[in-house]
Motif scaffolding. Structure first.
Motif, PDB file in Angstrom:
ATOM      1  N   THR A   1       3.144   3.251  -1.599  1.00  0.00           N
ATOM      2  CA  THR A   1       3.357   4.068  -2.870  1.00  0.00           C
ATOM      3  C   THR A   1       4.368   5.160  -3.078  1.00  0.00           C
ATOM      4  O   THR A   1       5.829   5.147  -4.085  1.00  0.00           O
TER       5      THR A   1
ATOM      6  N   ARG B   1      -5.797   2.910   1.502  1.00  0.00           N
ATOM      7  CA  ARG B   1      -4.609   2.017   1.464  1.00  0.00           C
ATOM      8  C   ARG B   1      -4.411   2.885   3.065  1.00  0.00           C
ATOM      9  O   ARG B   1      -3.071   2.440   3.890  1.00  0.00           O
TER      10      ARG B   1
ATOM     11  N   GLY C   1       1.029  -1.125   0.408  1.00  0.00           N
ATOM     12  CA  GLY C   1      -0.052   0.108  -0.355  1.00  0.00           C
ATOM     13  C   GLY C   1       0.736   0.945   0.204  1.00  0.00           C
ATOM     14  O   GLY C   1       0.382   2.826  -0.540  1.00  0.00           O
TER      15      GLY C   1
ATOM     16  N   SER D   1      -1.453   4.802  -0.723  1.00  0.00           N
ATOM     17  CA  SER D   1      -2.419   4.329  -2.543  1.00  0.00           C
ATOM     18  C   SER D   1      -4.122   4.481  -1.373  1.00  0.00           C
ATOM     19  O   SER D   1      -4.202   4.682  -0.289  1.00  0.00           O
ATOM     20  N   HIS D   2      -4.835   4.687  -3.268  1.00  0.00           N
ATOM     21  CA  HIS D   2      -6.004   5.485  -2.418  1.00  0.00           C
ATOM     22  C   HIS D   2      -6.788   4.259  -1.831  1.00  0.00           C
ATOM     23  O   HIS D   2      -6.976   3.592  -2.362  1.00  0.00           O
TER      24      HIS D   2
END
Length: 412
Positions: A104, A243, A102, A240-241
């Motif tokens: 990035t 997470r 998760g 990430s979106h």
């Protein structure tokens, strides 16, 4: 053989419903078309007012949250528990953090207090962020917000926040000028390589230098007075979106000694108060919008009933029940509300939203567009419909209580 019994009350209710529906259709068909158009437009404006204010204030809140994440702390960040200490062996920790599902991007930032000056004795104290330009660019967006010059193209440069140029001796400083940076009493001349203008005050009052320049500035200084090359004040983590909470839990499970794991909201500080104020303002404007919609529909139905006093009296005289008359006007109010909501949606989504996207509101904190939420639009539409029912029922009930003869004669 016994005949099946017919439920008379249900049959009567159905007949009353149909009669109320027919009366409502007559009001529309025989009424003035300009009245229908004007009423629909007024309700549409009331709906747009509800939707626009909500979307705008939501857009402001979203812009502030985006600035905090993209320019300051990411979705999750780590810092030290004790003031004055640093995160040691930060590169090893970064390598471990980047392996978390998760995550990035992640990078280290060393924040130090320094005194900046230019040409005269006046000086300004500012936070100077020591960063790795490449990793920093991948993690936060400050490098993309440089309005003049470049972001740390060389190890001998400093990037100044635009708000620093309005303070003390740095006023009027341009790219290419030399500024002095005072660290622990030692002064160094550094070239201004760029000016960062993010429209976010907390960022625009800071400065940025590279790790390479930091090594040059602190060369020969006692290690107990300055942070080392592998030290940091905080670690910024991008997730990430959807997470961010799982990433936060995974970071907490690493149990780094002396470190705290924060969600981005912990870094909001004063901005939390600002977003809270916008939410309060949103509630106030919602109440104002409801009142406007209620008054608009009430006046239209009331005026229509006043003009139809004689007709209502005749309807009652031929046996139409008062509740049927009330129901017919509630349906009329709902018709106006539905038409107004449809027209309002077309104007709002087809015209207003694209225009604001193309021409954002330039506020001191960010460039703001409308944050349209379908759930919010649905709630606003439901509010208009509920207001229409109440605003249509009140004058209709008042009219149904008029004495039949006075209504036929058109008396008040």
């Amino acid at each position: 053989m016994s005949q099946p019994k017919i439920s008379q009350p249900k049959t009567n209710l159905w007949r009353e419903f149909l009669l109320g529906w027919r009366l409502m259709r007559q009001y529309i068909v025989r009424g003035r078309k300009w009245t229908l158009g004007l009423t629909t437009l007024l309700v549409a404006v009331a709906f747009i007012n509800l939707a626009f204010i909500s979307s705008l204030l939501s857009g402001v809140t979203l812009a502030i949250e985006s600035q905090i994440k993209n320019l300051m702390v990411g979705e999750v960040y780590l810092d030290v528990k004790k003031l004055g200490e640093y995160i040691s062996n930060v590169d090893d920790k970064l390598a471990e953090i980047k392996r978390i599902d998760g995550v990035t991007a992640a990078d280290k930032i060393l924040a130090v207090q320094a005194v900046l000056g230019h040409n005269d004795d006046k000086q300004v104290q500012a936070r100077v962020n020591v960063v790795d330009p490449r990793g920093f660019r991948q993690t936060l967006e400050v490098a993309d917000r440089v309005s003049d010059g470049t972001f740390l193209a060389g190890d001998d440069e400093i990037v100044l926040g635009s708000r620093l140029l309005d303070r003390g001796s740095l006023e009027g400083v341009k790219v290419g000028d030399k500024v002095t940076i005072n660290i622990n009493g030692k002064k160094f001349n550094v070239k201004v390589g760029g000016i960062a203008s993010t429209k976010f005050y907390n960022v625009d009052i800071q400065a940025y230098v590279s790790r390479g320049l930091w090594r040059k500035l602190t060369s020969g200084m006692p290690s107990n007075l300055v942070a080392g090359d592998n030290d940091a004040s905080m670690i910024v983590v991008r997730a990430s979106h959807g997470r961010e909470f799982s990433v936060q839990r995974s970071l907490a499970d690493l149990n780094y000694t002396g470190l705290r794991v924060h969600n981005w909201r912990d870094g909001a500080t004063v901005m939390d108060t600002i977003t809270g104020s916008f939410q309060s303002l949103n509630t106030i404007m919602l109440m104002v919008g409801i009142i406007i919609a209620a008054v608009t529909i009430f006046i239209v139905i009331y005026v229509d009933i006043i003009n139809k006093r004689r007709q209502i009296g005749i309807q009652r005289a031929i046996g139409v029940k008062p509740r049927v008359i009330v129901f017919s006007y509630i349906l009329l109010a709902l018709f106006y509300a539905v038409c107004g909501v449809i027209v309002g949606l077309v104007i709002f989504l087809g015209g207003l939203v694209p225009y604001v996207v193309a021409h954002p509101f330039s506020l001191p904190i960010a460039d703001v567009t409308l944050n349209v939420s379908w759930s919010e639009l649905l709630v606003r539409a439901e509010i208009v419909l509920a207001v229409a029912i109440i605003s249509g029922a009140i004058p209709a009930i008042m009219a149904s209580r008029m004495k039949m003869l006075e209504a036929i004669l058109g008396k008040n």
